[in-house]
Design a protein around this motif. Structure first.
Motif, PDB file in Angstrom:
ATOM      1  N   ARG A  34    -100.424  -3.949 -19.996  1.00  0.00           N
ATOM      2  CA  ARG A  34     -99.275  -2.982 -20.308  1.00  0.00           C
ATOM      3  C   ARG A  34     -98.815  -2.507 -18.982  1.00  0.00           C
ATOM      4  O   ARG A  34     -97.753  -2.231 -19.185  1.00  0.00           O
ATOM      5  N   ARG A  37     -96.021  -4.789 -17.810  1.00  0.00           N
ATOM      6  CA  ARG A  37     -94.969  -4.485 -18.426  1.00  0.00           C
ATOM      7  C   ARG A  37     -94.291  -3.376 -18.327  1.00  0.00           C
ATOM      8  O   ARG A  37     -92.981  -3.526 -17.896  1.00  0.00           O
ATOM      9  N   LEU A  38     -94.804  -2.462 -17.911  1.00  0.00           N
ATOM     10  CA  LEU A  38     -94.253  -0.919 -17.532  1.00  0.00           C
ATOM     11  C   LEU A  38     -93.478  -1.331 -16.273  1.00  0.00           C
ATOM     12  O   LEU A  38     -92.687  -0.711 -15.883  1.00  0.00           O
ATOM     13  N   THR A  39     -94.495  -1.969 -15.297  1.00  0.00           N
ATOM     14  CA  THR A  39     -93.925  -2.105 -13.937  1.00  0.00           C
ATOM     15  C   THR A  39     -92.425  -3.129 -14.139  1.00  0.00           C
ATOM     16  O   THR A  39     -91.414  -2.842 -13.355  1.00  0.00           O
ATOM     17  N   GLU A  40     -92.593  -3.972 -14.617  1.00  0.00           N
ATOM     18  CA  GLU A  40     -91.495  -4.846 -14.939  1.00  0.00           C
ATOM     19  C   GLU A  40     -90.352  -4.042 -15.589  1.00  0.00           C
ATOM     20  O   GLU A  40     -89.108  -4.268 -14.887  1.00  0.00           O
ATOM     21  N   ARG A  41     -90.586  -3.272 -16.445  1.00  0.00           N
ATOM     22  CA  ARG A  41     -89.418  -2.676 -17.147  1.00  0.00           C
ATOM     23  C   ARG A  41     -88.860  -1.633 -15.919  1.00  0.00           C
ATOM     24  O   ARG A  41     -87.677  -1.270 -15.977  1.00  0.00           O
ATOM     25  N   LEU A  42     -89.667  -0.977 -15.145  1.00  0.00           N
ATOM     26  CA  LEU A  42     -89.304  -0.117 -14.043  1.00  0.00           C
ATOM     27  C   LEU A  42     -88.275  -0.637 -13.305  1.00  0.00           C
ATOM     28  O   LEU A  42     -87.322  -0.372 -12.790  1.00  0.00           O
ATOM     29  N   THR A  96     -86.471  -3.440 -13.579  1.00  0.00           N
ATOM     30  CA  THR A  96     -85.361  -3.733 -14.156  1.00  0.00           C
ATOM     31  C   THR A  96     -84.468  -2.868 -14.469  1.00  0.00           C
ATOM     32  O   THR A  96     -83.400  -2.806 -13.874  1.00  0.00           O
ATOM     33  N   THR A  97     -84.840  -1.705 -14.713  1.00  0.00           N
ATOM     34  CA  THR A  97     -84.144  -0.206 -14.652  1.00  0.00           C
ATOM     35  C   THR A  97     -83.643  -0.021 -13.405  1.00  0.00           C
ATOM     36  O   THR A  97     -82.446   0.568 -13.290  1.00  0.00           O
TER      37      THR A  97
END
Length: 85
Positions: free
Chosen positions: A41, A44-49, A51-52
């Motif tokens: 988890r 995934r949060l690191t990857e989303r950050l 990308t943002t």
């Protein structure tokens, strides 16, 4: 019936030790599985950050480019004559 069977199993010292170690092993296994899920988890949060952040960086660059654009035709002509493009 089940209570009698469990009572007979728990009466033996070897079975009590086996149950104790089994319970400890199960607790460690569940802890490791939850730790793995937490790591996935977090990944995934690191990857989303990331990308943002990339999207915000591109948007900031577009806004900076828009701020540097010529305001009207006269300014565009002046820039073209001066070679500012």
């Amino acid at each position: 019936m089940i209570a009698i069977l469990l009572g007979a199993i728990a009466a033996s010292p070897w079975m009590r030790a086996a149950l104790r170690y089994g319970a400890i092993a199960l607790a460690v296994l569940l802890f490791l599985l939850s730790l793995r899920r937490f790591g996935e988890r977090a990944g995934r949060l690191t990857e989303r950050l990331e990308t943002t952040e990339k999207a915000y960086d591109v948007q900031r660059q577009m806004l900076e480019a828009a701020a540097r654009r010529p305001r009207d035709r006269d300014e565009l002509v002046d820039r073209l004559r001066d070679g500012g493009f």
